[in-house]
Every structure is written in structure tokens, then in C-alpha cells.
Design an enzyme around this catalytic site. Sequence first.
Site, short mmCIF file in Angstrom:
data_model
loop_
_atom_site.label_atom_id
_atom_site.label_comp_id
_atom_site.label_asym_id
_atom_site.label_seq_id
_atom_site.Cartn_x
_atom_site.Cartn_y
_atom_site.Cartn_z
N SER A 135 0.84 -1.19 0.00
CA SER A 135 0.00 0.00 0.00
C SER A 135 0.88 1.24 0.00
O SER A 135 2.06 1.18 0.33
CB SER A 135 -0.90 0.01 1.24
N ASN A 149 -15.07 -3.52 -2.18
CA ASN A 149 -14.98 -3.19 -0.76
C ASN A 149 -15.14 -1.70 -0.49
O ASN A 149 -15.80 -1.30 0.49
CB ASN A 149 -13.64 -3.70 -0.18
N GLN A 168 -11.25 4.27 4.50
CA GLN A 168 -11.51 5.06 3.30
C GLN A 168 -12.85 5.78 3.39
O GLN A 168 -12.99 6.93 2.97
CB GLN A 168 -11.49 4.16 2.06
N ARG A 177 -6.84 10.63 4.48
CA ARG A 177 -6.65 9.29 5.02
C ARG A 177 -5.89 9.34 6.36
O ARG A 177 -6.12 8.53 7.25
CB ARG A 177 -5.89 8.40 4.03
N SER A 193 -8.57 -4.62 -9.53
CA SER A 193 -8.07 -4.51 -8.18
C SER A 193 -6.78 -5.29 -7.99
O SER A 193 -6.45 -6.18 -8.79
CB SER A 193 -9.12 -5.01 -7.19
N MET A 194 -6.06 -4.97 -6.91
CA MET A 194 -4.83 -5.67 -6.59
C MET A 194 -5.12 -7.16 -6.43
O MET A 194 -6.04 -7.57 -5.74
CB MET A 194 -4.25 -5.11 -5.28
N HIS A 233 -13.65 -1.42 3.57
CA HIS A 233 -12.53 -0.49 3.70
C HIS A 233 -13.00 0.71 4.52
O HIS A 233 -13.16 1.83 4.01
CB HIS A 233 -12.04 -0.05 2.33
N ARG A 287 -1.05 4.89 0.56
CA ARG A 287 -1.82 5.74 1.46
C ARG A 287 -2.09 5.07 2.81
O ARG A 287 -1.99 5.71 3.86
CB ARG A 287 -3.15 6.14 0.80
N ARG A 318 -4.37 -5.10 7.12
CA ARG A 318 -4.67 -4.94 5.69
C ARG A 318 -4.47 -6.32 5.07
O ARG A 318 -3.33 -6.75 4.84
CB ARG A 318 -3.75 -3.90 5.06
N ASP A 332 -13.42 3.62 -8.69
CA ASP A 332 -12.22 2.95 -8.18
C ASP A 332 -11.63 2.18 -9.35
O ASP A 332 -12.26 2.04 -10.41
CB ASP A 332 -12.63 2.01 -7.03
N CYS A 378 -10.23 6.65 -4.69
CA CYS A 378 -9.41 6.29 -3.54
C CYS A 378 -7.94 6.03 -3.90
O CYS A 378 -7.10 5.98 -3.00
CB CYS A 378 -10.00 5.06 -2.84
N LEU A 379 -7.64 5.89 -5.19
CA LEU A 379 -6.27 5.67 -5.68
C LEU A 379 -5.75 4.27 -5.27
O LEU A 379 -6.21 3.74 -4.26
CB LEU A 379 -5.32 6.76 -5.18
#
Length: 320
Positions: free
Chosen positions: A57, A167, A138, A298, A235-236, A135, A59, A108, A231, A271-272
Site C-alpha cells: 500500500s 470493498n 476510506q 486518510r 483490483s490488486m 474499507h 496511502r 490490511r 475505483d 481512492c487511488l
Amino acid sequence: MRHLISIKDLTDKEFETLVDRAEHYKKIFKAGDASEIQKNHLKLLGKTVALIFSKRSTRTRISTEGAVAFFGAQPMFLGKDDIQLGVNESFYDTTKVVSSMVSCIFARVNRHSEIQDLAAHSSVPIINALCDMYHPLQAICDLLTIKEKLDYTENKLKLAWVGDANNVMNDTAIACLKLGIDVAIATPPGIEADASIVDAALAITERNGTKITLTHDSVEAVTDADIIVTDTFVSMGEEFAKVAKLKQFEGFQVNSELCSHAKPNFKFMHCLPRHTGDVSDEVFYGEHSIVFEEAENRLYAAMAAVDVFVINKGDFEAIP
């Protein structure tokens, strides 16, 4: 002892308190008053807070470490290659050991079940710093940003979510409804909001008169919106499915044409990290974008979580 797992676990007033505390600590941090900062720095002096991160991560790591340090505690970052979590030691054993030595655990992780396991066996508060279902940090950050820019306490607002049912959307939608903001969610055909989130959202709307709209039409969602949020579509951990995901989300990019249906003074949030498939450069870096103010917030969201769940031990009634 209380944990911060998701926004839907909180009452409307409790969530409002978290946003207000984030606002409170932002003012203190920005003012730079040495005596006030020192007073807060003593609150957790000599304590340690564990940051268990199964996912990389930017942020989340900076904001959580910064929040812990602000209150005088020592942040201890524990990445997936640093400890035995779920590898050569059971989740239960690791949780019991880590929680016996620290005052709080920011986690996380990948699966929501991992957050649930941590909360079930930890002797200290667990703060969900992201799982595949929620999340909450956020959401605190986003509502602080909306309060600053559009003041939901004085104005009736509509937030439009365009993109995946993920999420971030889950907690953001619930958070907005709790604070009186109507929500419209547009997802591609074949992607639906989680049933438990929809049920929780409908219960809130019946209680406080807010409105939620679920659609597969992005134009319908953003029409007359005060805030547009998206978003990343990939996603990751989903990089292997990038081509298929981008095809599924064709037509859902947030761009100037789509935003032309929103209110003239709309704000754009993300949210980046972002990709050009999610949002065009023109919108992301444009005059309506508040993504970098959102990112900074954040830090104050994490401060609020530490204040309420660690310093005040989850006792919302003790918050000034």
C-alpha cells in the site's frame, strides 16, 4: 472492547463521531500548535501498534504509521514476508502472540474471514485497514472530504458510484446513507452489489429517508449527482484478469461526457491508485477533482480510528 470492521457495524451517530474526530485532528495537525501536539503525543507514549499488511500500500501505510506516531506510539510494520501469519503458524497462534505485545492491530489483508479471525482472537482492538469486503478507513476519509467540500450537514447531496461493486463501494455507500446522502450505484451488467450491503442500505433508507438506486446505466447514476466516485476496475490481485475486466467495464470510464450529466459544481473522488481505464486524465486532474485532498484525509481518518478505538477503548460516549 470494540473493533472497527465495517461502517455498517456502527450506528449513524457513531460513524458521524468518527468523521467529526477526523475533522478535529486535522485542525490540530494543520495548526501546528506545539503544546496541543505534545498533549496528543502523550496519549499512547510507550505503546506499540502492529501494522499487519498482507497487501502492499501507499496511502494506508503512510496514514496509519503517521496516525500512530502522532499519538506517541511506535508503529511496527509487519509485511507478509516478516511474520508467520498463516504460513508456518496458525492464524490463532499468531494473533494471540502479536496482540499480547501491542495496543492495537491495523490489518490490511485479503479475505474478510481473516479480519474476522483476528477480531475473534485478539486481546486488543483490530482496525480493518482493508479486506476484500470492506474499507472503513476510506469511508471515514471520504465523508470528511465531502463534508469539507460540499457540507452534507447543510445540503442534500447525491453521490454516484460508477464501477465495480467492491470493498470501497460497500463502506462508502453505507457511510453516505448514514449521514443523509443519497446514493446511486452503477455497475456493469453481471456485477451486482453484495446482498448483505443492499439489505443494510435499505434498512438505513427506511430509517432516515435517504435513497439508494442500483442500476447498470452509468448516465442514470450520475444524473444530477453532486459527487462522482469510482475505483480501479482491476483490483490488486486481479491483474491476471485485466483484459477480461477491462472489456467488462467498457463504457464505464468516468470522463467529461459522462460527468456532463452531473451537477455543474460536482466533485470527483477516487481512492487511488487510478488507471486511465477508470477515469480520464481530463476529469482526474480537472477542476472538479478533489482526489489529492481526499488522499491526505486518510491520515486524519486513521487518527480518528486510533482516538476512538484505542485511546477511548471504543467508548463513543467518552468522546468530547
